[in-house]
Write a protein that holds these residues in place. Sequence first.
Motif, PDB file in Angstrom:
ATOM      1  N   MET D 244       0.874  -1.165  -0.299  1.00 48.90           N
ATOM      2  CA  MET D 244      -0.151  -0.629   0.456  1.00 48.90           C
ATOM      3  C   MET D 244       0.811   1.442   0.193  1.00 48.90           C
ATOM      4  O   MET D 244       1.786   1.193   0.786  1.00 48.90           O
ATOM      5  N   TYR D 245      -0.119   2.093  -0.581  1.00 47.20           N
ATOM      6  CA  TYR D 245       0.922   3.809   0.401  1.00 47.20           C
ATOM      7  C   TYR D 245       0.138   4.434   0.245  1.00 47.20           C
ATOM      8  O   TYR D 245      -1.182   4.762   0.059  1.00 47.20           O
ATOM      9  N   VAL D 246       0.744   5.622   0.943  1.00 44.63           N
ATOM     10  CA  VAL D 246      -0.393   5.809   1.861  1.00 44.63           C
ATOM     11  C   VAL D 246       0.539   7.698   1.267  1.00 44.63           C
ATOM     12  O   VAL D 246       1.822   7.376   1.368  1.00 44.63           O
ATOM     13  N   GLN D 312       1.855  -7.824  -4.438  1.00 45.31           N
ATOM     14  CA  GLN D 312       2.742  -8.698  -3.955  1.00 45.31           C
ATOM     15  C   GLN D 312       3.064  -8.173  -2.313  1.00 45.31           C
ATOM     16  O   GLN D 312       2.674  -6.642  -2.408  1.00 45.31           O
ATOM     17  N   GLY D 313       3.918  -9.259  -1.626  1.00 44.32           N
ATOM     18  CA  GLY D 313       4.840  -8.303  -0.191  1.00 44.32           C
ATOM     19  C   GLY D 313       3.560  -7.927   0.133  1.00 44.32           C
ATOM     20  O   GLY D 313       2.921  -8.504   0.396  1.00 44.32           O
ATOM     21  N   SER D 314       4.243  -7.227   1.637  1.00 46.17           N
ATOM     22  CA  SER D 314       3.512  -6.509   2.722  1.00 46.17           C
ATOM     23  C   SER D 314       3.620  -6.163   3.223  1.00 46.17           C
ATOM     24  O   SER D 314       4.410  -6.058   4.261  1.00 46.17           O
ATOM     25  N   ALA D 315       3.893  -5.236   1.816  1.00 47.48           N
ATOM     26  CA  ALA D 315       4.105  -3.442   3.505  1.00 47.48           C
ATOM     27  C   ALA D 315       3.140  -2.004   3.331  1.00 47.48           C
ATOM     28  O   ALA D 315       2.392  -2.269   2.172  1.00 47.48           O
ATOM     29  N   VAL D 316       3.977  -1.282   3.974  1.00 54.71           N
ATOM     30  CA  VAL D 316       3.005   0.014   3.700  1.00 54.71           C
ATOM     31  C   VAL D 316       4.098   1.057   3.414  1.00 54.71           C
ATOM     32  O   VAL D 316       4.672   1.140   4.722  1.00 54.71           O
ATOM     33  N   VAL D 317       3.660   1.356   2.863  1.00 55.52           N
ATOM     34  CA  VAL D 317       5.164   2.869   2.325  1.00 55.52           C
ATOM     35  C   VAL D 317       4.248   4.215   1.950  1.00 55.52           C
ATOM     36  O   VAL D 317       3.016   4.082   1.553  1.00 55.52           O
ATOM     37  N   MET D 318       4.636   5.161   3.184  1.00 53.40           N
ATOM     38  CA  MET D 318       4.370   5.901   2.838  1.00 53.40           C
ATOM     39  C   MET D 318       5.048   7.571   2.149  1.00 53.40           C
ATOM     40  O   MET D 318       5.968   7.096   2.312  1.00 53.40           O
ATOM     41  N   GLU D 319       4.717   7.911   1.327  1.00 53.89           N
ATOM     42  CA  GLU D 319       5.271   8.833   0.401  1.00 53.89           C
ATOM     43  C   GLU D 319       5.243  10.210   1.336  1.00 53.89           C
ATOM     44  O   GLU D 319       4.330  10.571   1.913  1.00 53.89           O
ATOM     45  N   THR D 320       6.218  10.921   2.078  1.00 56.07           N
ATOM     46  CA  THR D 320       6.557  11.848   2.990  1.00 56.07           C
ATOM     47  C   THR D 320       6.206  13.160   1.881  1.00 56.07           C
ATOM     48  O   THR D 320       5.866  13.145   1.121  1.00 56.07           O
ATOM     49  N   GLN D 321       5.794  14.236   2.778  1.00 59.47           N
ATOM     50  CA  GLN D 321       6.121  15.943   2.384  1.00 59.47           C
ATOM     51  C   GLN D 321       7.286  16.275   1.538  1.00 59.47           C
ATOM     52  O   GLN D 321       7.092  16.751   0.460  1.00 59.47           O
ATOM     53  N   ALA D 324       9.628  11.658  -0.753  1.00 59.63           N
ATOM     54  CA  ALA D 324      10.251  11.098  -0.247  1.00 59.63           C
ATOM     55  C   ALA D 324       9.505   9.258   0.372  1.00 59.63           C
ATOM     56  O   ALA D 324       8.527   9.669   0.620  1.00 59.63           O
ATOM     57  N   LYS D 325       9.710   8.329   0.212  1.00 60.08           N
ATOM     58  CA  LYS D 325       9.382   7.805   1.235  1.00 60.08           C
ATOM     59  C   LYS D 325       9.651   6.572   2.062  1.00 60.08           C
ATOM     60  O   LYS D 325      11.099   6.405   2.326  1.00 60.08           O
TER      61      LYS D 325
ATOM     62  N   GLU F  54      17.364  10.895   3.175  1.00 61.03           N
ATOM     63  CA  GLU F  54      18.883  10.633   1.964  1.00 61.03           C
ATOM     64  C   GLU F  54      18.607  10.656   1.002  1.00 61.03           C
ATOM     65  O   GLU F  54      18.831  10.056   0.339  1.00 61.03           O
ATOM     66  N   GLN F  55      17.118  10.418   0.095  1.00 62.76           N
ATOM     67  CA  GLN F  55      16.028   9.600  -0.528  1.00 62.76           C
ATOM     68  C   GLN F  55      16.140  11.004  -1.417  1.00 62.76           C
ATOM     69  O   GLN F  55      16.622  10.856  -2.942  1.00 62.76           O
ATOM     70  N   VAL F  56      16.237  11.819  -1.195  1.00 61.23           N
ATOM     71  CA  VAL F  56      15.990  13.291  -2.470  1.00 61.23           C
ATOM     72  C   VAL F  56      17.715  14.433  -2.137  1.00 61.23           C
ATOM     73  O   VAL F  56      17.541  15.135  -3.026  1.00 61.23           O
ATOM     74  N   ILE F  57      18.676  13.596  -1.253  1.00 60.95           N
ATOM     75  CA  ILE F  57      19.505  14.478  -1.669  1.00 60.95           C
ATOM     76  C   ILE F  57      20.236  13.440  -2.518  1.00 60.95           C
ATOM     77  O   ILE F  57      20.208  12.691  -2.816  1.00 60.95           O
ATOM     78  N   PRO F  58      21.305  14.741  -3.268  1.00 62.98           N
ATOM     79  CA  PRO F  58      21.600  13.879  -4.387  1.00 62.98           C
ATOM     80  C   PRO F  58      23.020  12.583  -3.419  1.00 62.98           C
ATOM     81  O   PRO F  58      23.621  13.114  -2.490  1.00 62.98           O
TER      82      PRO F  58
END
Lengths: 85, 85, 340, 340, 366, 366
Positions: D244-246, D312-321, D324-325, F54-58
Amino acid sequence: MCLGVPGQIVSISDHKSHLAVVDISGVKREVNVSCVIGEREPIMELIGVWVLVHVGFAMSRLDENEARRTLALLSDLGEFQESLS
Amino acid sequence: MCLGVPGQIVSISDHKSHLAVVDISGVKREVNVSCVIGEREPIMELIGVWVLVHVGFAMSRLDENEARRTLALLSDLGEFQESLS
Amino acid sequence: MKEIITLAHGAGGKAMESLIQQVFVPAFHGVEHAVLEDQARIPMRLLAEHGDRLAFTTDSYVVDPIFFPGGDIGMLAVNGTINDLAVGGAMPLYMSCAMVLEEGLPIEILQRVVNSMVEAANAAQVSIVTGDTKVVPRGQCDKLYINTTGIGVINSGVQISSQRACKGDVIIVNGSVGDHGAAIVSARTDLKLEASIQSDTQSLSELVQIMLRVCPDIHCMRDATRGGVAAVLNELADASRCTMYVDEKSIPVSPDVRGVCEILGFDPLYLANEGKLIAIVPESAAELVLCAMRQHPSGAGSVVIGQVVDQQGSAVVMETQFGAKRVINRLVGEQLPRIC
Amino acid sequence: MKEIITLAHGAGGKAMESLIQQVFVPAFHGVEHAVLEDQARIPMRLLAEHGDRLAFTTDSYVVDPIFFPGGDIGMLAVNGTINDLAVGGAMPLYMSCAMVLEEGLPIEILQRVVNSMVEAANAAQVSIVTGDTKVVPRGQCDKLYINTTGIGVINSGVQISSQRACKGDVIIVNGSVGDHGAAIVSARTDLKLEASIQSDTQSLSELVQIMLRVCPDIHCMRDATRGGVAAVLNELADASRCTMYVDEKSIPVSPDVRGVCEILGFDPLYLANEGKLIAIVPESAAELVLCAMRQHPSGAGSVVIGQVVDQQGSAVVMETQFGAKRVINRLVGEQLPRIC
Amino acid sequence: MKYIDEFRDPDQARILLQRITKLADQVASLRSTPLQIMEFCGGHTHTVFRYGIEQVIPKSIELVHGPGCPVCVLPREAVDHCVAIAERPDVIMTTFGDAMRVPGSRKNLLQAKAEGADVRMVYSPLDALSIARNSPDKEVVFFALGFETTMPSTALTLQQAYGERLQNFSVLCHHVTTPPVLTEILQDNQLQLDGFIAPGHVAMIIGEQPFQFVACDYGKPLVISGFEPVDVLQAMLMLLTQIHQGRSQVENQYLRVVRQSGNASAQLALCEVFEIGEKVTIRDRYAPFDAMVRFAGHCQSDALPESISEPSYCAEVLKGRIRPLQCPLFGKHCSPSDPQGALMVSSEGACAAYYQYGKAEAMAEI
Amino acid sequence: MKYIDEFRDPDQARILLQRITKLADQVASLRSTPLQIMEFCGGHTHTVFRYGIEQVIPKSIELVHGPGCPVCVLPREAVDHCVAIAERPDVIMTTFGDAMRVPGSRKNLLQAKAEGADVRMVYSPLDALSIARNSPDKEVVFFALGFETTMPSTALTLQQAYGERLQNFSVLCHHVTTPPVLTEILQDNQLQLDGFIAPGHVAMIIGEQPFQFVACDYGKPLVISGFEPVDVLQAMLMLLTQIHQGRSQVENQYLRVVRQSGNASAQLALCEVFEIGEKVTIRDRYAPFDAMVRFAGHCQSDALPESISEPSYCAEVLKGRIRPLQCPLFGKHCSPSDPQGALMVSSEGACAAYYQYGKAEAMAEI
Ligand code: SF4
Ligand code: SF4
Ligand SMILES: [Mg+2]
Ligand SMILES: [Mg+2]
Ligand SMILES: [Mg+2]
Ligand SMILES: [Mg+2]
Ligand SMILES: [Mg+2]
Ligand SMILES: [Mg+2]
Ligand SMILES: [Mg+2]
Ligand SMILES: [Mg+2]
Ligand SMILES: [Mg+2]
Ligand SMILES: [Mg+2]
């Protein structure tokens, strides 16, 4: 390290023990303000002041001008960036 | 007043403190036997003796002969009664 | 390190999940499903096979000590709820299990309790299908409390009710009274009694099914738990508005239960049971019911203890060994050990 | 003298009877019957009107403090169990109520709790039909614990399951998260926080019925209680074996809840809710469901917070402000206030 | 159960009842009023009700229930003292189960416990001593009550505490002795008692002698009796026989337990520890173990709630002047769940016994 | 929330990121290895993971997570001391929530609590003081940990206790100071750091001066930074700018909170109460409030369980020598539910942060 939260002093709860109530986004907590009282400054003057709270103590006053300046710097950067693109 | 229950001493649990275990219809409880030890009588002699227990103390020895005599008197009465009817 | 319950086990996170996976899932049939969902789901046709009314009952178990001669809190929690279903004439089918655990409880203790729930549930062919676990800070509950809530189904022919006692009906008990209460009192350390009294904790479900087979028209039935036989007789006399006569001589009390009662000044009629029921049956069926009961281990000691003598009033009268009468009231407070 | 609970109120005698008559009988419909019998009896045809599967769920409530802004333990106990039925798609119908009371509890407190159970049950048209009361010695439980076990019926068309989340499904929450947990933390005296945060305690039954009306094919639904939204998302991702993407930005958190979280270093995603659900619905129905939810007061704040992106998988991934994830795991222990 | 079952045997009882009836008829025929026999002791009252003895004895014998119940004779002030001490946070109050329900002016010990006081029920004063040993940081107080039967156990416990030099144990002494209570009854002009069934377990300690004054000074026959129903019936028969023969003596039915001179060891302990005057007090030597001394501040009357006295009917019932059913409060304002007097509390109390086992009206209905 | 939301603004962040990327590219083009910047403080580590920085910096910037977490630098012996004292029946141990999970040799405080020790979480040392006032019959101990930010609160609390002459309050002091920890890192030859993001809340107390040695003696640029993501990004940009310009100075990004000379009142309190040498200890004047003195017997190493040391990997991670994912125990034998080292405990700890927010493998999959 050292969780610190900005809050605004809304009242003085104990003059003698230097205790004041701080409002943090609508949540109030009593904190010790010994470290942020100026010399000879009446404690009541603290009402309205923003402070940084750590483990029940106000540890620093927030400087609004500096905050504004920091943010202004950033938006200057932004404008500069935009002017580039 | 003063609930008292007959029980039989089955063992001595603490010689010095005069504590013995009494069996009351299969239930055991430690009781103080100070009041039922004869002078110079070894405490072990108490094993097998029936006593009347009140609030954790053995307060009297039961006298089997007297009990039998009381009951015999009653059955005499009964026979006497029967002989009348 | 000895594994113990911590507050984390109740916080809804990984610790709780692993406790459930470690202790509950292997034990309870059907809980696997309930762990995945918030509720157990039971096809209604499975229920309909057994009758036309759902029976639904709940009890919390807070017994101290949690292990006692003849049983433990887990066995009690399963059998107690089964019995509350059974005495209504229901076939017990499903059960929930909600535990409140004290922080610091050794997990091994919890495991033993759960094992004994499983054993009791299996024996009675009842499925524990949903559950809950809460952890409270140390000192805020005493080791563990269990709530079980049971579902059963009552066959359409059966009409057991507390209000149906009729003049002439015969009062039966399935064995000696007071065993559970006396076992708990003896197991408590503060009174320092030592006895080999076993709690009578048992499922009455099979026994009741047998009774219903020979007499579907049992009028009243109740398990004599808290408050003992005296409480049940009074409740039934009240609900049916009738007067009952009970014969003191006929009430079975085992010798060591009598011993405890003599020592503490208790009356066995007021002691709790966890595997005894009072059945009130039409006089015509009494002999048959009694015979049937005695065939089953849980009913081997069954006897008639009295009769409904009047369709008026609401009293339980006991004929003493001397032919005198005394009224058996309900208990007022707890039974407290007497010195006088 | 102030009336308080004594051990006698749990002893099965007159004191208990009068407590039941005084407090419970006037309050709970149907308990009158249950006082007379050991079990409630529910005609199966009344159940069959509502669907083809019985839903059965249990929860114990041990909240401290028992009164808190926005609710109390009684309201919680009724709504919590209603919600566990509702999120399975069931119409909640009957409930049991088992109380463990601490010796010394003022009866007036018990009365307030019972009143609020009644109010909550009436509002949701649920009948409390059977109950139990135990009293434990002072210090052996904290004021009172309540177990409620609920029965509902699921309509034949409904197939909600934790395993049905599919790629493309949309994840909806019905309002701001963390309110209950933050209210309880603020109501606790030890942290000395003062906030006007109200618990979100509410029945979700009506809301769910409305949702099912516009979309009988809701895939997953769960109330986000202990462990918060993070726990529910993880449970559903695990059960459905999906990713899931949150979207962090979209998750509603009220300002004072944020305040509490900033002060203590908590994450609102892990705070308990008592009136919030996560629904996972087919993408095609999402707009309709959302609209319907927003019509109801319990769903006025409904928003989409994410989507199932992979089967697939079994993960909850959050997109930060910041685009980033990060992975949203379950909580490990309790959330403890941090200094760092 | 040996020494019990034989004395509960209905056959034995039947024989005795026949003799009693016969003799009572003879005695009654010579007088206009029924014979009044007081069973002094609550234990006997209990037996009378438990087995329904009143219903089976001839109408010409009226049993008057006496005040011999330690719980019933406990003044409210005693409970008030006890509650005041128990409510101190540093105190663990210990006592017998049936003492916990005796009403004080405002509350009883059970209520104090429910409200938070640490009150623990013990089976024996020795158990209170164990609690003291195991709780060195608490003051453990034993609330001692009872007649001479119970006094030796308190005395021996105090001696033990003394020997161990326990620092945190004391006794709140509210023991009473039998002869003064008997004397009060004998001096009551309103009572016309024909004889006494006397408490076997008191006699087991003090022997027969202390009862002699009843026969010698007041000319009333007295029989020391055991507590099983057969004991009580036999004692009754012995009393009837004395009355029939015009004798007034102290006799002992309870020979299997009661020695003529009582129990010397027990008497010694009792004597060593207690000062027996109008009240029973703890001797100076044991003052450190006297809760009255240790918690003096809590036992002064101004430190206590104003005492609310018992209904006046209670004293009347206690002395045997009226029967419980004649008390206007009985069953209405006064019942075991809401007792107005101690007599409605202990299952030894005549009022509670009537309520619990009697309910004469109900009986009449059947 | 004022002073927070502005510094979490993604738009501001985007601007900064563009500048960072640009500058990093320029700097990177001149060198063969990535730039290594250490965020010394766990608070910064937390921000880095919470917002996915870390994911967004070069790629050319590598963040090295430093040891600035009071919980992570707590030696097991400190917890062992604390547990030993907490397990005394007369003690109430108080501490911050996150201190309760730090592993000791055999157990942590949460476990000791579950086993029966009276351990209470407080938000502030002042709350521990209130507990002491309200529990006069208990010894109340506050387990004090943390860097300079937290030290003034302990100092002021001790001064208050001193003023009130509290008899039952003491502090188990395990505070640490920042400069020695920084020095250790700077002296490590294996580390080739290009600059430091320095802890704003420590600087708020001690000011800029104590960080000067990093620039002067070791020639590394250092920027004192706030804890919001925009703060961290700006600090990074300021570091890059220094590096690009070949400067090594102490700069302050966190001007709204940190004064150049820190907080004088706080420094005074700190100085009055603590002796700052190799360890931070409580001055003799306050010895009666020093739990090390008060419970000396419990703090001697022979009174403690044999200490089991942390896996050696922890020290490596703590110093930034290896990353958590390079620890062979990570995720297998060591996870937040069964942590082998303190780094896996606190959400500030690099290992826990990786586990909780990172799971780089999972990321890679998506
Ligand atoms: S009924 Fe109550 S008030 Fe009347 S005498 Fe008996 S105890 Fe006293
Ligand atoms: S993963 Fe565990 S063992 Fe490895 S460094 Fe981190 S805390 Fe230490
Ligand atoms: Mg039930
Ligand atoms: Mg216990
Ligand atoms: Mg039951
Ligand atoms: Mg029942
Ligand atoms: Mg649950
Ligand atoms: Mg549930
Ligand atoms: Mg509480
Ligand atoms: Mg749920
Ligand atoms: Mg729930
Ligand atoms: Mg029940």
